[in-house]
Design a protein around this motif. Sequence first.
Motif, PDB file in Angstrom:
ATOM      1  N   LEU A 199      42.976  11.850  14.599  1.00 56.17           N
ATOM      2  CA  LEU A 199      42.597  12.702  15.738  1.00 56.17           C
ATOM      3  C   LEU A 199      41.089  12.678  15.971  1.00 56.17           C
ATOM      4  O   LEU A 199      40.634  12.706  17.115  1.00 56.17           O
ATOM      5  CB  LEU A 199      43.114  14.128  15.533  1.00 56.17           C
ATOM      6  CG  LEU A 199      44.639  14.236  15.595  1.00 56.17           C
ATOM      7  CD1 LEU A 199      45.126  15.588  15.120  1.00 56.17           C
ATOM      8  CD2 LEU A 199      45.156  13.981  17.005  1.00 56.17           C
ATOM      9  N   ARG A 251      45.793  15.652  31.192  1.00 61.04           N
ATOM     10  CA  ARG A 251      45.133  16.833  31.727  1.00 61.04           C
ATOM     11  C   ARG A 251      43.626  16.641  31.923  1.00 61.04           C
ATOM     12  O   ARG A 251      43.062  17.236  32.814  1.00 61.04           O
ATOM     13  CB  ARG A 251      45.351  18.032  30.768  1.00 61.04           C
ATOM     14  CG  ARG A 251      46.800  18.381  30.560  1.00 61.04           C
ATOM     15  CD  ARG A 251      47.461  18.818  31.817  1.00 61.04           C
ATOM     16  NE  ARG A 251      46.845  20.016  32.325  1.00 61.04           N
ATOM     17  CZ  ARG A 251      47.157  20.587  33.492  1.00 61.04           C
ATOM     18  NH1 ARG A 251      48.064  20.044  34.256  1.00 61.04           N
ATOM     19  NH2 ARG A 251      46.563  21.682  33.875  1.00 61.04           N
ATOM     20  N   ILE A 252      42.993  15.844  31.060  1.00 66.89           N
ATOM     21  CA  ILE A 252      41.538  15.745  31.146  1.00 66.89           C
ATOM     22  C   ILE A 252      41.105  14.448  31.825  1.00 66.89           C
ATOM     23  O   ILE A 252      40.258  14.461  32.701  1.00 66.89           O
ATOM     24  CB  ILE A 252      40.910  15.907  29.741  1.00 66.89           C
ATOM     25  CG1 ILE A 252      41.190  17.332  29.256  1.00 66.89           C
ATOM     26  CG2 ILE A 252      39.432  15.636  29.764  1.00 66.89           C
ATOM     27  CD1 ILE A 252      40.773  17.619  27.862  1.00 66.89           C
ATOM     28  N   HIS A 253      41.703  13.342  31.437  1.00 68.22           N
ATOM     29  CA  HIS A 253      41.390  12.088  32.124  1.00 68.22           C
ATOM     30  C   HIS A 253      42.186  11.929  33.410  1.00 68.22           C
ATOM     31  O   HIS A 253      41.953  11.003  34.174  1.00 68.22           O
ATOM     32  CB  HIS A 253      41.659  10.901  31.204  1.00 68.22           C
ATOM     33  CG  HIS A 253      40.683  10.800  30.084  1.00 68.22           C
ATOM     34  ND1 HIS A 253      39.400  10.345  30.265  1.00 68.22           N
ATOM     35  CD2 HIS A 253      40.773  11.106  28.783  1.00 68.22           C
ATOM     36  CE1 HIS A 253      38.758  10.359  29.114  1.00 68.22           C
ATOM     37  NE2 HIS A 253      39.574  10.824  28.185  1.00 68.22           N
ATOM     38  N   LEU A 254      43.130  12.836  33.661  1.00 65.35           N
ATOM     39  CA  LEU A 254      43.913  12.899  34.887  1.00 65.35           C
ATOM     40  C   LEU A 254      44.642  11.595  35.188  1.00 65.35           C
ATOM     41  O   LEU A 254      44.605  11.089  36.311  1.00 65.35           O
ATOM     42  CB  LEU A 254      43.011  13.306  36.071  1.00 65.35           C
ATOM     43  CG  LEU A 254      42.418  14.720  35.913  1.00 65.35           C
ATOM     44  CD1 LEU A 254      41.372  14.974  36.988  1.00 65.35           C
ATOM     45  CD2 LEU A 254      43.484  15.776  35.987  1.00 65.35           C
ATOM     46  N   PRO A 307      40.581   5.308  33.108  1.00 67.62           N
ATOM     47  CA  PRO A 307      41.460   6.007  32.165  1.00 67.62           C
ATOM     48  C   PRO A 307      42.493   5.125  31.452  1.00 67.62           C
ATOM     49  O   PRO A 307      42.724   5.278  30.257  1.00 67.62           O
ATOM     50  CB  PRO A 307      42.145   7.056  33.044  1.00 67.62           C
ATOM     51  CG  PRO A 307      41.169   7.339  34.115  1.00 67.62           C
ATOM     52  CD  PRO A 307      40.479   6.053  34.382  1.00 67.62           C
ATOM     53  N   LEU A 356      34.991   3.769  30.790  1.00 68.44           N
ATOM     54  CA  LEU A 356      36.068   2.897  31.267  1.00 68.44           C
ATOM     55  C   LEU A 356      37.047   3.692  32.126  1.00 68.44           C
ATOM     56  O   LEU A 356      37.129   4.912  32.038  1.00 68.44           O
ATOM     57  CB  LEU A 356      36.828   2.305  30.073  1.00 68.44           C
ATOM     58  CG  LEU A 356      36.069   1.341  29.163  1.00 68.44           C
ATOM     59  CD1 LEU A 356      37.006   0.802  28.085  1.00 68.44           C
ATOM     60  CD2 LEU A 356      35.517   0.189  29.972  1.00 68.44           C
ATOM     61  N   VAL A 391      50.465  13.148  20.826  1.00 67.26           N
ATOM     62  CA  VAL A 391      49.554  14.267  21.137  1.00 67.26           C
ATOM     63  C   VAL A 391      48.405  13.844  22.070  1.00 67.26           C
ATOM     64  O   VAL A 391      48.076  14.574  23.005  1.00 67.26           O
ATOM     65  CB  VAL A 391      49.034  14.912  19.824  1.00 67.26           C
ATOM     66  CG1 VAL A 391      47.772  15.704  20.057  1.00 67.26           C
ATOM     67  CG2 VAL A 391      50.107  15.799  19.221  1.00 67.26           C
ATOM     68  N   ASN A 409      40.719   3.049  28.904  1.00 63.03           N
ATOM     69  CA  ASN A 409      40.251   4.005  27.896  1.00 63.03           C
ATOM     70  C   ASN A 409      41.391   4.340  26.942  1.00 63.03           C
ATOM     71  O   ASN A 409      41.221   4.295  25.717  1.00 63.03           O
ATOM     72  CB  ASN A 409      39.750   5.270  28.623  1.00 63.03           C
ATOM     73  CG  ASN A 409      39.146   6.297  27.680  1.00 63.03           C
ATOM     74  OD1 ASN A 409      39.560   6.438  26.541  1.00 63.03           O
ATOM     75  ND2 ASN A 409      38.160   7.029  28.161  1.00 63.03           N
ATOM     76  N   LEU A 464      39.190  11.343  19.480  1.00 63.89           N
ATOM     77  CA  LEU A 464      38.173  12.077  20.249  1.00 63.89           C
ATOM     78  C   LEU A 464      36.897  11.253  20.397  1.00 63.89           C
ATOM     79  O   LEU A 464      36.293  11.210  21.474  1.00 63.89           O
ATOM     80  CB  LEU A 464      37.868  13.416  19.559  1.00 63.89           C
ATOM     81  CG  LEU A 464      39.000  14.436  19.559  1.00 63.89           C
ATOM     82  CD1 LEU A 464      38.624  15.664  18.743  1.00 63.89           C
ATOM     83  CD2 LEU A 464      39.362  14.865  20.968  1.00 63.89           C
ATOM     84  N   LYS A 502      34.066   6.177  27.197  1.00 60.24           N
ATOM     85  CA  LYS A 502      34.118   7.198  28.244  1.00 60.24           C
ATOM     86  C   LYS A 502      33.889   6.631  29.648  1.00 60.24           C
ATOM     87  O   LYS A 502      34.347   7.209  30.624  1.00 60.24           O
ATOM     88  CB  LYS A 502      33.119   8.320  27.969  1.00 60.24           C
ATOM     89  CG  LYS A 502      31.674   7.941  28.110  1.00 60.24           C
ATOM     90  CD  LYS A 502      30.815   9.171  28.036  1.00 60.24           C
ATOM     91  CE  LYS A 502      29.373   8.803  28.284  1.00 60.24           C
ATOM     92  NZ  LYS A 502      28.485   9.936  28.288  1.00 60.24           N
ATOM     93  N   TRP A 529      48.501  14.239  26.007  1.00 57.86           N
ATOM     94  CA  TRP A 529      48.122  15.483  26.688  1.00 57.86           C
ATOM     95  C   TRP A 529      46.693  15.382  27.207  1.00 57.86           C
ATOM     96  O   TRP A 529      46.403  15.759  28.334  1.00 57.86           O
ATOM     97  CB  TRP A 529      48.272  16.666  25.720  1.00 57.86           C
ATOM     98  CG  TRP A 529      47.730  17.946  26.259  1.00 57.86           C
ATOM     99  CD1 TRP A 529      46.521  18.517  25.977  1.00 57.86           C
ATOM    100  CD2 TRP A 529      48.371  18.827  27.197  1.00 57.86           C
ATOM    101  NE1 TRP A 529      46.373  19.701  26.668  1.00 57.86           N
ATOM    102  CE2 TRP A 529      47.484  19.921  27.425  1.00 57.86           C
ATOM    103  CE3 TRP A 529      49.578  18.810  27.853  1.00 57.86           C
ATOM    104  CZ2 TRP A 529      47.794  20.962  28.282  1.00 57.86           C
ATOM    105  CZ3 TRP A 529      49.887  19.862  28.704  1.00 57.86           C
ATOM    106  CH2 TRP A 529      49.004  20.923  28.918  1.00 57.86           C
ATOM    107  N   LEU A 530      45.788  14.862  26.381  1.00 56.17           N
ATOM    108  CA  LEU A 530      44.390  14.716  26.794  1.00 56.17           C
ATOM    109  C   LEU A 530      44.280  13.800  28.001  1.00 56.17           C
ATOM    110  O   LEU A 530      43.548  14.073  28.955  1.00 56.17           O
ATOM    111  CB  LEU A 530      43.561  14.111  25.658  1.00 56.17           C
ATOM    112  CG  LEU A 530      43.185  14.999  24.483  1.00 56.17           C
ATOM    113  CD1 LEU A 530      42.352  14.199  23.501  1.00 56.17           C
ATOM    114  CD2 LEU A 530      42.445  16.222  24.941  1.00 56.17           C
ATOM    115  N   PHE A 585      35.998   9.989  24.228  1.00 53.03           N
ATOM    116  CA  PHE A 585      34.978  10.740  24.953  1.00 53.03           C
ATOM    117  C   PHE A 585      33.558  10.258  24.718  1.00 53.03           C
ATOM    118  O   PHE A 585      32.631  10.761  25.343  1.00 53.03           O
ATOM    119  CB  PHE A 585      35.084  12.229  24.602  1.00 53.03           C
ATOM    120  CG  PHE A 585      36.357  12.841  25.108  1.00 53.03           C
ATOM    121  CD1 PHE A 585      37.441  13.007  24.257  1.00 53.03           C
ATOM    122  CD2 PHE A 585      36.499  13.197  26.431  1.00 53.03           C
ATOM    123  CE1 PHE A 585      38.637  13.526  24.726  1.00 53.03           C
ATOM    124  CE2 PHE A 585      37.692  13.722  26.915  1.00 53.03           C
ATOM    125  CZ  PHE A 585      38.758  13.885  26.055  1.00 53.03           C
TER     126      PHE A 585
END
Lengths: 187, 189
Positions: free
Chosen positions: A148, A51-54, A164, A162, A44, A167, A152, A160, A47-48, A156
């Motif tokens: 989970l 999409r978020i750390h690209l 990606p 470092l 899971v 991280n 987070l 944060k 996905w973060l 984050f």
Amino acid sequence: MSSSKKNQNSEVDDIDVLLNDFGRNLSGVSGVVFYGMALIVATVPLWLYWRIHLMDPLTSYIPWTIMSIVSAVLIAKAYTNTKFVIKHKVAQKIEKAVAKEVNKMCEETQNKNYSKKEKENLLHWKKNEICESQAVSFSLFYNNIVFLTLILVFSFFIFKNLAPLYNYVGTVAASSGLLFLLSTSSK
Amino acid sequence: MGKPAFVVTLLLCLGFLCLAQDNAPRLIAHKEVLNNLIFQGKQLNVKYSIYNVGSGSAFEVELVDNSFAMSDFKIAAGLTKVKYERIGPGGNVSHSVVLIPQNSGAFNFTYAQVSYASQQQVGKNVQIGYTSAPGEVIVYSVAEYERYFTAHAKDWLCFAGMTLPCIVLPGLVWYMSYAKYCLKKSKSA
């Protein structure tokens, strides 16, 4: 002589059954549930990171695969450890309620006289089923929340700044390692 | 009579000499990047400030900045070559250019050139000076910009959609069993 031997053998069988039911070994269904859920929960966070750390999946699939497998194993171990502890606690709490339910069940069944041994076996089986169900579901619920949340927090807040990739490796390793460590507690 | 006249003449000459030297302009030029963070495809503001700290006016002041390669930077507003007719003593001018970086990476922002002349040397001898240099500047990529500033609301919703079943379903199963066998027992007790 032979009847005393038979009694001893049946006692040994009962002890073996108890050890199997309340031991750390995973049954087939529990094992499938634990490892399957662990794999889902371990993937899971990808996905973060996508999409978020690209992070680019095409260049990152190797660390993603390795860390997901390692994390899934640690999470499954944490599930097993937590289930073991919870099952013993639940067994002590539900004894009376299950005995009452089994007695009611025996009375409701018409034209069937249960022997003491059969009632004991039924009680033991019912108690084991309920303990197993509660322990497995609570273990999944509790460990998923903790994992989970750790993901987070590490991703984050702590790591944060470092890059990606670092991280991701740091977050997943720290979260699953900490989860496993917490699960080894006996309380 | 001879001696005082000589002294007066000498003093006058010295005075004129000083006046002649004091009338020279002296320009100090400063070049700075106004952005805290620079991103590819986003506006980059560069400001030039020219101060005349001399006692004379500076004429035909020209500021030329050729340090931005056209392949790496596109000019969105302003000019990289500016001319001022006159900057008086104690005066200052400022000028801005808006650029759009086309590529990400590290870039060395060097100095721009300032040329000017004093009143006596207009059209003859031009003084050349240079602005300060901002130094190495990092231009971050588009992905970094989106990472820092985009809200990612939909992505968070999808994440919530993926994690809630992993938490809610086991929680519900546990609670149903717990409520049936543990809570009822404590209530009856």
